[in-house]
Design an enzyme around this catalytic site. Structure first.
Site, mmCIF file in Angstrom:
data_model
loop_
_atom_site.group_PDB
_atom_site.id
_atom_site.type_symbol
_atom_site.label_atom_id
_atom_site.label_comp_id
_atom_site.label_asym_id
_atom_site.label_seq_id
_atom_site.Cartn_x
_atom_site.Cartn_y
_atom_site.Cartn_z
ATOM 1 N N MET A 1 0.855 -1.184 0.000
ATOM 2 C CA MET A 1 0.000 0.000 0.000
ATOM 3 C C MET A 1 0.895 1.240 0.000
ATOM 4 O O MET A 1 2.046 1.088 0.264
ATOM 5 C CB MET A 1 -0.894 0.018 1.226
ATOM 6 C CG MET A 1 -0.139 -0.320 2.500
ATOM 7 S SD MET A 1 -0.562 0.581 3.949
ATOM 8 C CE MET A 1 1.087 0.878 4.564
ATOM 9 N N PRO A 2 0.423 2.400 -0.272
ATOM 10 C CA PRO A 2 -0.978 2.691 -0.584
ATOM 11 C C PRO A 2 -1.436 2.047 -1.901
ATOM 12 O O PRO A 2 -0.632 1.845 -2.804
ATOM 13 C CB PRO A 2 -0.995 4.226 -0.739
ATOM 14 C CG PRO A 2 0.284 4.704 -0.127
ATOM 15 C CD PRO A 2 1.258 3.599 -0.319
ATOM 16 N N LEU A 3 -2.738 1.794 -1.948
ATOM 17 C CA LEU A 3 -3.402 1.478 -3.213
ATOM 18 C C LEU A 3 -4.014 2.781 -3.718
ATOM 19 O O LEU A 3 -4.760 3.441 -2.995
ATOM 20 C CB LEU A 3 -4.491 0.434 -2.996
ATOM 21 C CG LEU A 3 -5.439 0.186 -4.185
ATOM 22 C CD1 LEU A 3 -4.705 -0.360 -5.396
ATOM 23 C CD2 LEU A 3 -6.552 -0.772 -3.774
#
Lengths: 134, 134, 134
Positions: B1-3
């Site tokens: 992440m982040p996505l």
């Protein structure tokens, strides 16, 4: 719920895409014990280059067969349940020829009152359907 | 992440789209100090008319070049960090010809155990990779 | 905010798609009292077979006209407000020929500091615009 967004590259047949959706749903059914018709999937195909998923430093490479999965569901389940779900999704997807390296999952929680399954009613709040046990 | 989900109108070249993705990733790297290969982007192009982003009353107009960005990442970072990220995303996008008026960002938080980067494992929980500092 | 993702099957005209977007926005305006230009929609059309939305056990069937709606907005509103919003979305969509059985809604909350409406600024935090009352 859960609502599952599945993003993949173009190149699979409708049957293969259906198999991916079924595999993910089967994993959720098996691990979370929700009703079979508690099925909400949004699948999107992308031209090559529009999905980017690296390895977060783990040391592996993905292929164009990457399956990016985002699960939105009620909070309350513990890490053991979530980890079991992730594991089962990966093994069910392996059975439809998706390599473990190509399975990316993110999970976002909300509450039972955050869902309306039809007719503008919040059916977990009205009591029309039971909230799945966490 | 982040996505990161990136939604744009059709009309840019693959190179331009790649530049937008790289700009956003560069901003996240610079402000959050995550690993370079912690890169997860889902870019979707839309026919004109399917992205609608007005000004929330601020008093400006957007163009068809609007870039709608949704960031899903672990909670814990404070507002100063988030605000610095938003600012950096805008300035990095300016360098690839996206006007500040065309940058819309929404941010959703979860936890380290809500991610599986491959093989069905929750690698922040198993300890295979370190959770980025908040 | 809210940021609303709307996923539908192919087959509607641009006018019909615009009507769906307008209906949802009208419901949010009416129930939440946000500014009219607080409008952020991402609409995506899908080939048949890529949206799957069953009935969660409620005992009805959907059509290919299903409208899957995901709302991302600040937390703080109580269940009565959310339930009123769901109901109003369904009734506004009925007015543009979307059957109640075809309306699926999921809701995800964040905070005022999680939004940037342009120029890389978090305008609810800077005070450039007022945070809508919950």
């Amino acid at each position: 719920m859960p609502l599952v967004r599945i993003d993949v590259n173009v190149g699979r047949s409708p049957e293969q895409l259906g198999g991916i959706s079924a595999a993910i749903h089967g994993a959720i059914l098996a691990v979370y014990g929700i009703p079979e018709r508690d099925l909400f999937h949004i699948l999107t195909e992308h031209p090559l280059g529009q999905l980017r998923a690296q390895d977060a430093g783990l040391g592996f490479e993905r292929t164009d067969g990457v399956v990016m999965i985002q699960i939105f569901t009620q909070g309350g389940r513990d890490q053991a349940a979530k980890s079991a779900l992730f594991d089962r999704i990966s093994s069910e997807l392996a059975a439809v020829s998706v390599d473990g390296a190509d399975v990316f999952i993110g999970y976002v929680e909300n509450g039972p009152g955050d869902w309306s399954f039809g007719f503008g009613r919040a059916q977990y709040v009205t009591g029309e359907i039971a909230v799945p046990a966490s």
